[in-house]
Design a protein around this motif. Structure first.
Motif, PDB file in Angstrom:
ATOM      1  N   CYS A  78       0.774  -0.704  -0.127  1.00 26.64           N
ATOM      2  CA  CYS A  78      -0.114  -0.223  -0.070  1.00 26.64           C
ATOM      3  C   CYS A  78       1.117   0.952   0.032  1.00 26.64           C
ATOM      4  O   CYS A  78       2.210   1.138   0.585  1.00 26.64           O
ATOM      5  N   MET A  79       0.339   2.589  -0.288  1.00 23.26           N
ATOM      6  CA  MET A  79       1.856   3.759  -0.340  1.00 23.26           C
ATOM      7  C   MET A  79       0.167   4.733  -0.090  1.00 23.26           C
ATOM      8  O   MET A  79      -0.810   4.953  -1.045  1.00 23.26           O
ATOM      9  N   ILE A  80       0.043   5.257   1.342  1.00 20.88           N
ATOM     10  CA  ILE A  80       0.259   6.519   1.073  1.00 20.88           C
ATOM     11  C   ILE A  80       0.460   8.003   1.841  1.00 20.88           C
ATOM     12  O   ILE A  80       2.211   7.502   1.926  1.00 20.88           O
ATOM     13  N   VAL A  81      -0.131   9.124   1.806  1.00 16.02           N
ATOM     14  CA  VAL A  81       0.601  10.250   1.700  1.00 16.02           C
ATOM     15  C   VAL A  81       1.303  10.270   3.129  1.00 16.02           C
ATOM     16  O   VAL A  81       0.420   9.405   4.337  1.00 16.02           O
ATOM     17  N   CYS A 107       4.866   4.902   3.005  1.00 19.66           N
ATOM     18  CA  CYS A 107       4.674   6.373   3.134  1.00 19.66           C
ATOM     19  C   CYS A 107       5.162   7.358   2.976  1.00 19.66           C
ATOM     20  O   CYS A 107       5.836   7.461   3.126  1.00 19.66           O
ATOM     21  N   GLY A 108       4.682   7.873   1.973  1.00 21.59           N
ATOM     22  CA  GLY A 108       5.033   9.624   2.313  1.00 21.59           C
ATOM     23  C   GLY A 108       5.932  10.382   3.132  1.00 21.59           C
ATOM     24  O   GLY A 108       5.339  10.077   4.533  1.00 21.59           O
ATOM     25  N   GLN A 109       6.590  11.433   2.579  1.00 23.34           N
ATOM     26  CA  GLN A 109       6.769  12.179   4.183  1.00 23.34           C
ATOM     27  C   GLN A 109       7.277  13.708   3.781  1.00 23.34           C
ATOM     28  O   GLN A 109       7.282  14.193   2.574  1.00 23.34           O
ATOM     29  N   LEU A 169       8.515   1.860   4.905  1.00 26.46           N
ATOM     30  CA  LEU A 169       8.775   2.316   4.852  1.00 26.46           C
ATOM     31  C   LEU A 169       8.679   3.949   4.034  1.00 26.46           C
ATOM     32  O   LEU A 169       8.165   3.862   3.151  1.00 26.46           O
ATOM     33  N   GLU A 170       9.460   4.977   4.158  1.00 26.32           N
ATOM     34  CA  GLU A 170       9.645   6.222   4.290  1.00 26.32           C
ATOM     35  C   GLU A 170       9.487   7.107   3.023  1.00 26.32           C
ATOM     36  O   GLU A 170      11.316   6.772   3.241  1.00 26.32           O
TER      37      GLU A 170
END
Length: 560
Positions: A78-81, A107-109, A169-170
C-alpha cells in the motif's frame, strides 16, 4: 552482469518502481497526493506491469493490502501520503501486524531536510517514523534516490524471512523527485528459519514416546504455508490438529484429525504431549491455551517469546513451522500408530452438537457455506454470524478464511475483502458485516462498483452495535450509545449501480447468495435480523459456559 541490473540514472520514484517490479510486485493499493507524485508517475510509466488500485479512503489501502497478502501468499503493498494519510491507514497496519501478514507500507514524508524541525509543513506530524516503527518489524527511510533500491530490497528480505510481519518505508518528496545513479538488485529470496537439529531431535524423542499427542496450529503456521507438512506429521502421529482462528483451513475441516478451538477443549485435557506450531498458545485473557503441568509441551515458533511465561515451560524449537514439521516427521521412528479417527470423530460430534444449538447463527452459516465453492474466500467480521463462523463455518482450503486476529478491528472486513477479491480473480469472496462495522467503510462500494469484483457483501442489519449492547446489558442492566441510523441499503446499492437484495432469513440469504454466485460480479445483500443468542461460551473458554462439558475422547479420566 545482466542488463536489468546495470546502474542507470533514475528519479527516486523510478528507482522505487523498478525495484518493486524486480521483487514481483504487480499490485499497489494507494491514494495519490503531492508528496507521492513522482512515485505515482513512475507507476503510470509501468502501468502494463503494475496495477494501481485507488480506493476512496486511505484506511482501505492497508486493509486491502492485508487481505491481498493473506489470501494470495504474496506480499501486499500500500502507498499513502504522510501525516493524516499515514494515520488513516494505521488500523490496517495494526491488523496486519497482529495477523503476521506480509505488507509493505510505503509512506510519503515531508521534505527530507525539514524532518523533525516542526516548521508546520504540509502533513507534518511529530515523529512519524517512531509511529511506524511501533507497528512494523522493520522500517527504513530514504535520504537519497540512490538508496531506494537497497531499501526496497531489504524490505522484501524482511518480509520473506523470520516472523512475517509488515514493514514500512518512508520516502520524502524531494528524494522521489531527485535523480541518482542506481542499479536494481536481484529479487530477495525466501529465507525460512531452519530449526536447529538438536531441538528437532529433542522434540522428536518426546513425540515418539507420546501416548496421545495433540497439535495446535496458529496464524504463524498459516503464514508459513505449513499445511501439508503439518498434515503429514499429524497423520504419522495420529494426533488431533486444533486450528486457531488464524489457522482455519490449514487442514480441511473434513480431515479426520482436524478440529477447531472448540474441539480443543475436549482433547487438550487428555494430551500427554502438546506441540504448538506458529501460535502464541494463550487465550484472550493471556492465559495458556492449556496448562496442565503433567503435559509436556513443544513450542515451534520463530519468536522465542512464544515459549515463555505464562506458558508452562517446554521444549522450544526456533524455526519456520513448515520446515520444523517436515524435520520432525523425518526424525520420528518408522512404524504406524493406531488410528485416532474414531476418537476425533467423537469430539467433532460433540462440537457440532454445541454449535447446532446456537440459532439462527447455525442456519445462517450453513446457508453461506452451501452457496460457496470449497476454495471461495470468506472474510469474517465482528458481527454475530462472523463471531460464530470462527468455530462453526466449515473451511476446506488454505487462505480461504480471514479474521482480524487479536486486533479485533471492527470495520476491517469489507475493505479487506476488496483486497482479497482483487488478488484472487478466479475465486469468489463473501464478506460478512454487521451494520455497525460496515458503516466505517461503506464508501468503498464505489471501489467495488468500479472494479466489478466477484464479491458478495452481506450486511446483517439490526440497528445496533450488537455485541456492545449485549455486554452493557449483562454488566449494567441497561444500554447506552449503541443505536445506529442506517441508510436505505437498496438506495445505497442503487446509487452505485450495484445489484441488491434484502432478505430476513437464512433461507433467503442462501438463495440470494446463490443468485449472486451464478450471476458473478458484485452484490450487496442486507439481512434484517433481531438480537441473537450469545455464542461466546463456545468461542472463548474464559466466558462462563452453560454448555455441556466436552466428552472424554479416550474413554478414561482426564489427568489430575
Amino acid at each position: 552482469m545482466s542488463a536489468n541490473y546495470q546502474p542507470v540514472e533514475r528519479t527516486g520514484g523510478q528507482a522505487l518502481v523498478a525495484q518493486l517490479i524486480e521483487e514481483g510486485v504487480t499490485d499497489i493499493f494507494g491514494i495519490p497526493g503531492i508528496q507521492l507524485d513522482w512515485a505515482v508517475d513512475a507507476i503510470r510509466e509501468n502501468a502494463d506491469r503494475i496495477t494501481y488500485v485507488m480506493p476512496r479512503h486511505e484506511q482501505a489501502t492497508s486493509y486491502m493490502a492485508d487481505g491481498y497478502a493473506r489470501t494470495t501468499g504474496r506480499e501486499g503493498v500500500c502507498m499513502i501520503v504522510p501525516g493524516p494519510g499515514m494515520l488513516n491507514a494505521l488500523s490496517g497496519l495494526a491488523t496486519a501486524y497482529a495477523c503476521s501478514s506480509r505488507v509493505l507500507y510505503i509512506c510519503g514524508q515531508i521534505p527530507s531536510g525539514l524532518i523533525g524541525q516542526n516548521h508546520g509543513m504540509l502533513h507534518e506530524i511529530p515523529d512519524q517514523s517512531g509511529i511506524l516503527k511501533s507497528l512494523t518489524k522493520w522500517h527504513g527511510i530514504a535520504r537519497r534516490p540512490e538508496d531506494i533500491p537497497a531499501l526496497v530490497h531489504q524490505a522484501f528480505v524482511e518480509l520473506r524471512s523470520g516472523h512475517p510481519r509488515p514493514v514500512a518505508l518512508e520516502l520524502p518528496p524531494d528524494v522521489l523527485q531527485a535523480k541518482g545513479v542506481s542499479a536494481v538488485l536481484p529479487r530477495a529470496q525466501p529465507d525460512p528459519l531452519v530449526p536447529p537439529a538438536a531441538a528437532i531431535a529433542e522434540a522428536a524423542a518426546i513425540l515418539a514416546a507420546a501416548r496421545f499427542p495433540v497439535i495446535q496450529v496458529g496464524g504463524g503456521a498459516a503464514a508459513a504455508d505449513a499445511g501439508e507438512a503439518v498434515r503429514a506429521l499429524a497423520e504419522c502421529l495420529q494426533a488431533p490438529v486444533v486450528m486457531t482462528d488464524g489457522a482455519r483451513g490449514l487442514l480441511d475441516d473434513d480431515h479426520p484429525l482436524a478440529l477447531t478451538s472448540l474441539g480443543g477443549r475436549a482433547v487438550f485435557p487428555h494430551a500427554d504431549v502438546v506441540i504448538a506450531f506458529g501460535t502464541r498458545f494463550i487465550d484472550g485473557m493471556a492465559k495458556p491455551t492449556h496448562a496442565d503441568p503433567a503435559t509436556r509441551y513443544i513450542y515451534v515458533n520463530v519468536d522465542v517469546g512464544a515459549a515463555g511465561a505464562p506458558r508452562v515451560p517446554g521444549c522450544f524449537v526456533e524455526g519456520d513451522a513448515a520446515a520444523a514439521a517436515a524435520a520432525l516427521l523425518a526424525a520420528l521412528p518408522a512404524g504406524e500408530r493406531p488410528s485416532a479417527a474414531a476418537t476425533v470423530a467423537k469430539v467433532k460430534a460433540w462440537s457440532a452438537s454445541q454449535t447446532d444449538a446456537i440459532q439462527p447463527q447455525t442456519d445462517y452459516v450453513r446457508a453461506i457455506r452451501a452457496s460457496m465453492a470449497d476454495d471461495d474466500i470468506l472474510v469474517s467480521e465482528l458481527t454475530q454470524v462472523g463471531y460464530f463462523s470462527n468455530i462453526a463455518f466449515p473451511v476446506h482450503a488454505t487462505r480461504s478464511f480471514v479474521t482480524p486476529g487479536y486486533q479485533g478491528t471492527l470495520g476491517y472486513g469489507f475493505n479487506t475483502a476488496l483486497g482479497a477479491a482483487h488478488g484472487n480473480p478466479g475465486r469468489r469472496v463473501v464478506s460478512l458485516n454487521g451494520d455497525g462495522g460496515f458503516g466505517w467503510g461503506m464508501q468503498e462500494l464505489a471501489t467495488l462498483a468500479r472494479d466489478g469484483y466477484d464479491l458478495s457483501v452481506v450486511v446483517f442489519v439490526d440497528g445496533h452495535y450488537g455485541n456492545v449492547r449485549r455486554i452493557q446489558q449483562r454488566a449494567f442492566g441497561n444500554t447506552f450509545a449503541v443505536n445506529l441510523a442506517n441508510p436505505d441499503f437498496a438506495q445505497l446499492a442503487g446509487a452505485f449501480g450495484l445489484p441488491f437484495e434484502g432478505v430476513d432469513s437464512p433461507a433467503g440469504l442462501g438463495a440470494a447468495l446463490e443468485r449472486a454466485r451464478d450471476r458473478k460480479g458484485p452484490a450487496l445483500i442486507a439481512v434484517s435480523v433481531s438480537e441473537m443468542p450469545s455464542p461466546w461460551a463456545l468461542i472463548h473458554p474464559f466466558v462462563p459456559s452453560p454448555v455441556a462439558p466436552p466428552p472424554n475422547p479416550l474413554g478414561e479420566p482426564a489427568k489430575a
